[in-house]
Design an enzyme around this catalytic site. Structure first.
Site, PDB file in Angstrom:
ATOM      1  N   ASP A 101      -7.569   0.405 -35.493  1.00  9.92           N
ATOM      2  CA  ASP A 101      -6.450   0.448 -36.417  1.00  9.92           C
ATOM      3  C   ASP A 101      -5.252  -0.266 -35.807  1.00  9.92           C
ATOM      4  O   ASP A 101      -4.912  -0.049 -34.637  1.00  9.92           O
ATOM      5  CB  ASP A 101      -6.075   1.911 -36.725  1.00  9.92           C
ATOM      6  CG  ASP A 101      -5.053   2.009 -37.836  1.00  9.92           C
ATOM      7  OD1 ASP A 101      -5.466   2.049 -39.005  1.00  9.92           O
ATOM      8  OD2 ASP A 101      -3.847   2.067 -37.527  1.00  9.92           O
ATOM      9  N   ASP A 118      -0.177  -9.517 -43.877  1.00  6.70           N
ATOM     10  CA  ASP A 118      -1.438 -10.255 -44.019  1.00  6.70           C
ATOM     11  C   ASP A 118      -1.616 -11.241 -42.878  1.00  6.70           C
ATOM     12  O   ASP A 118      -2.728 -11.454 -42.376  1.00  6.70           O
ATOM     13  CB  ASP A 118      -1.470 -11.002 -45.354  1.00  6.70           C
ATOM     14  CG  ASP A 118      -1.616 -10.060 -46.538  1.00  6.70           C
ATOM     15  OD1 ASP A 118      -1.966  -8.882 -46.322  1.00  6.70           O
ATOM     16  OD2 ASP A 118      -1.380 -10.505 -47.676  1.00  6.70           O
ATOM     17  N   GLU A 144      -5.617  -1.919 -42.744  1.00  8.51           N
ATOM     18  CA  GLU A 144      -5.491  -2.424 -41.376  1.00  8.51           C
ATOM     19  C   GLU A 144      -6.574  -1.870 -40.466  1.00  8.51           C
ATOM     20  O   GLU A 144      -6.462  -1.938 -39.243  1.00  8.51           O
ATOM     21  CB  GLU A 144      -4.116  -2.068 -40.798  1.00  8.51           C
ATOM     22  CG  GLU A 144      -3.880  -0.606 -40.497  1.00  8.51           C
ATOM     23  CD  GLU A 144      -3.404   0.208 -41.700  1.00  8.51           C
ATOM     24  OE1 GLU A 144      -2.788   1.257 -41.480  1.00  8.51           O
ATOM     25  OE2 GLU A 144      -3.650  -0.215 -42.848  1.00  8.51           O
TER      26      GLU A 144
END
Length: 233
Positions: A101, A118, A144
């Site tokens: 993560d 992004d 993510e």
């Protein structure tokens, strides 16, 4: 393509010759004449049909790739990833699942905007792709979060996690962004282990890694209990 074309024309010629023989008996024109007629009349139609079939087959392959790929990062998606490591929701072989993560990703989106968010996902995916060995399954699971499955002992996975956790420096045209670090949760599973259970354990270990300061990895164990940390993150 040429082989299929020739085979199809020969088949049409044979069928045409059979029809001619049934209609005319001994007065039939013969196989070579019927074959030449089939080649003259049918070739263009056969070429068109084979070209259409080939085009449809290419489209099907492209659609299959698109259905299995995350369009932003180019990595396999969750569905493709699970199909590669599991059958009937159990692991095909022993290995370690890594739940990865990006740290403070919500803050990046809030401060710099989703376009920069992004932009961070793409180099993060490149880092994971470069760090993972060829036999390691890798995917963007969503948002993510990324997932990796490393066959073999936990030590191999922990070495990989150590390379991933420091993250990557992301720069934009406007300014340099602070390093995007990663928290990693590890969970080992034997062959036949339920994928959902292994992923859940890795997720719990991930919460502990975040609670302990992020930019690190934590391996799940029987003593590990991340439930108390969830509200704090």
């Amino acid at each position: 393509f040429m082989a299929r074309l020739v085979m199809t024309v020969v088949l049409i010629g044979a069928l045409n010759n059979l029809r001619d023989f049934l209609e005319n008996g001994d007065q039939a024109s013969g196989y070579l004449i019927n074959l030449s007629r089939a080649a003259f009349v049918g070739s263009l139609f056969v070429i068109f049909a084979l070209a259409s079939i080939g085009h449809l087959a290419r489209l099907q392959r492209q659609l299959a790739v698109l259905a299995a790929t995350d369009m932003l990062t180019g990595l396999p998606n969750r569905r493709s990833f699970l199909e590669s490591i599991a059958t009937n929701a159990v692991l095909k072989g022993p290995g370690t699942f890594l739940m990865v993560d990006l740290d403070h990703f919500k803050r990046i989106n809030d401060v710099y905007g989703h376009a920069v968010g992004d932009l961070c996902l793409q180099p993060a995916a490149d880092l994971l792709r470069a760090a993972a060995l060829s036999q390691v399954a890798l995917a963007r699971l969503g948002g993510e979060e990324f997932g990796l499955f490393v066959p073999g002992p936990v030590t191999c996975a922990s070495q990989l996690a150590s390379r991933i956790a420091p993250g990557v420096m992301v720069t934009t045209e406007a300014s340099a962004i602070a390093p995007v670090t990663m928290s990693v949760g590890l969970a080992y599973g034997n062959e036949g282990a339920a994928v959902a259970q292994v992923m859940s354990r890795a997720d719990r270990a991930l919460y502990v890694a975040k609670h302990e300061g992020r930019a690190r990895w934590v391996a799940w164990s029987d003593e590990l209990d991340a439930a108390s940390y969830k509200d704090a993150i």
